[in-house]
Design a protein around this motif. Structure first.
Motif, PDB file in Angstrom:
ATOM      1  N   ILE A   6       0.879  -1.186   0.000  1.00  0.00           N
ATOM      2  CA  ILE A   6       0.000   0.000   0.000  1.00  0.00           C
ATOM      3  C   ILE A   6       0.904   1.219   0.000  1.00  0.00           C
ATOM      4  CG2 ILE A   6      -1.927   1.170   1.126  1.00  0.00           C
ATOM      5  CD1 ILE A   6      -2.532  -1.499   2.570  1.00  0.00           C
ATOM      6  N   GLU A   7       1.034   1.828  -1.167  1.00  0.00           N
ATOM      7  CA  GLU A   7       2.019   2.900  -1.371  1.00  0.00           C
ATOM      8  C   GLU A   7       1.512   3.791  -2.498  1.00  0.00           C
ATOM      9  OE1 GLU A   7       5.523   3.929  -0.361  1.00  0.00           O
ATOM     10  OE2 GLU A   7       4.554   5.444  -1.605  1.00  0.00           O
ATOM     11  N   ASP A   8       1.407   5.093  -2.235  1.00  0.00           N
ATOM     12  CA  ASP A   8       0.839   5.979  -3.255  1.00  0.00           C
ATOM     13  C   ASP A   8       1.848   6.407  -4.315  1.00  0.00           C
ATOM     14  OD1 ASP A   8       1.997   7.391  -1.062  1.00  0.00           O
ATOM     15  OD2 ASP A   8       1.226   9.249  -1.913  1.00  0.00           O
ATOM     16  N   LEU A  54       3.127   5.200   5.334  1.00  0.00           N
ATOM     17  CA  LEU A  54       2.373   5.995   6.317  1.00  0.00           C
ATOM     18  C   LEU A  54       1.629   7.161   5.684  1.00  0.00           C
ATOM     19  CD1 LEU A  54       4.301   6.402   9.671  1.00  0.00           C
ATOM     20  CD2 LEU A  54       2.425   4.878   9.091  1.00  0.00           C
ATOM     21  N   MET A  55       2.317   7.892   4.802  1.00  0.00           N
ATOM     22  CA  MET A  55       1.703   9.074   4.189  1.00  0.00           C
ATOM     23  C   MET A  55       0.951   8.643   2.946  1.00  0.00           C
ATOM     24  SD  MET A  55       2.767  11.639   6.100  1.00  0.00           S
ATOM     25  CE  MET A  55       3.170  13.191   5.334  1.00  0.00           C
ATOM     26  N   LEU A  56      -0.355   8.483   3.072  1.00  0.00           N
ATOM     27  CA  LEU A  56      -1.175   7.996   1.973  1.00  0.00           C
ATOM     28  C   LEU A  56      -2.367   8.918   1.777  1.00  0.00           C
ATOM     29  CD1 LEU A  56      -1.441   4.204   2.927  1.00  0.00           C
ATOM     30  CD2 LEU A  56      -0.256   5.102   0.921  1.00  0.00           C
ATOM     31  N   ILE A 102      12.729   3.011   7.534  1.00  0.00           N
ATOM     32  CA  ILE A 102      12.793   4.440   7.266  1.00  0.00           C
ATOM     33  C   ILE A 102      13.211   4.641   5.803  1.00  0.00           C
ATOM     34  CG2 ILE A 102      13.853   6.624   7.967  1.00  0.00           C
ATOM     35  CD1 ILE A 102      12.456   5.360  10.325  1.00  0.00           C
ATOM     36  N   LYS A 103      12.447   5.459   5.077  1.00  0.00           N
ATOM     37  CA  LYS A 103      12.829   5.786   3.693  1.00  0.00           C
ATOM     38  C   LYS A 103      13.994   6.780   3.710  1.00  0.00           C
ATOM     39  CE  LYS A 103       8.221   5.506   1.606  1.00  0.00           C
ATOM     40  NZ  LYS A 103       7.163   6.306   0.958  1.00  0.00           N
ATOM     41  N   PRO A 104      14.942   6.703   2.798  1.00  0.00           N
ATOM     42  CA  PRO A 104      15.071   5.668   1.766  1.00  0.00           C
ATOM     43  C   PRO A 104      15.712   4.398   2.348  1.00  0.00           C
ATOM     44  CG  PRO A 104      16.855   7.250   1.575  1.00  0.00           C
ATOM     45  CD  PRO A 104      16.007   7.717   2.717  1.00  0.00           C
TER      46      PRO A 104
END
Ligand code: CA
Length: 224
Positions: A6-8, A54-56, A102-104
């Motif tokens: 689940i990734e925008d 998280l940010m979706l 944690i990205k990246p």
């Protein structure tokens, strides 16, 4: 093995899917939180783990996570996050995340975390562990107290299993971190306490006999 992403950020979702495919995993992706939650609600049995940003749009990853845990869906969830503050990590773990990146990040890290989250218990282990009225079945990952099933996340389950295999032994925090988490959690030294509190909520809260004991300055033990 099948993973739900689940990734925008579609380019990242595609990269993850392709990378997983190359490793022999199947993967699907959806691009917003609302679709993601629906997919998990309806089809979580088809998946072995979820990679959740998280940010979706439409619904945040944290909301999705909280909602599915409230519905007692215990599928392992690996969180992707750009944030890096202690509060966020504790919030994530409290909300029922099994692990986070944690990205990246390097794709190999994703693979390692997924392997750890979906690892099957070894066949030679005893069929069931029992301490007082608390029963844990490694094969099916079912935990019950006084005959009542208790839903645990995979990490909570591993932690409980580790303690139950060492009844009446004081198990050090470092020992738990090394053996349950597989990775260095230097930045989050209270991770064990966070998880123990969650286990206590689920296992000891409603029972007259408290099984998880704190050994001050050392760690924890489960007593028979
Ligand atoms: Ca995002």
């Amino acid at each position: 093995m099948k993973i739900l992403i689940i990734e925008d950020e579609e380019s990242l979702a595609k990269l993850l899917k392709m990378g997983l495919k190359k490793e022999g995993y199947a993967a699907d992706y959806v691009l917003d939180g609302e679709l993601g939650q629906k997919r998990i609600e309806l089809y979580h049995r088809d998946y072995d783990a979820v990679i959740l940003d998280l940010m979706l749009p439409k619904k945040s990853g944290l909301e999705v996570l909280k909602n599915i845990r409230q519905l007692n869906v215990s599928i392992p969830v690996l969180i992707l996050t750009a944030k890096d503050s202690l509060d966020d990590k504790v919030t994530l773990l409290d909300a029922g995340a099994d692990d986070y990146l944690i990205k990246p990040f390097h794709f190999n890290e994703v693979l390692a975390r997924l392997r750890a989250l979906t690892r099957r218990p070894e066949k030679v282990l005893p069929a069931e562990l029992r301490i007082a009225d608390l029963v844990l079945v490694p094969e099916t990952k079912i935990v019950s107290r006084n005959g009542k099933e208790i839903k645990l996340t995979l990490k909570e389950f591993r932690l409980l299993e580790y303690l139950m295999r060492r009844p009446n032994q004081a198990v050090e925090r470092e020992d738990l971190v090394d053996n349950i988490w597989d990775f260095q959690f230097d930045s989050l030294s209270n991770i064990v306490d966070v998880y123990i509190n969650r286990l206590r909520e689920k296992i000891d809260k409603d029972s007259g006999k408290k099984l998880i004991e704190t050994i001050h300055g050392v760690g924890y033990k489960i007593k028979t």
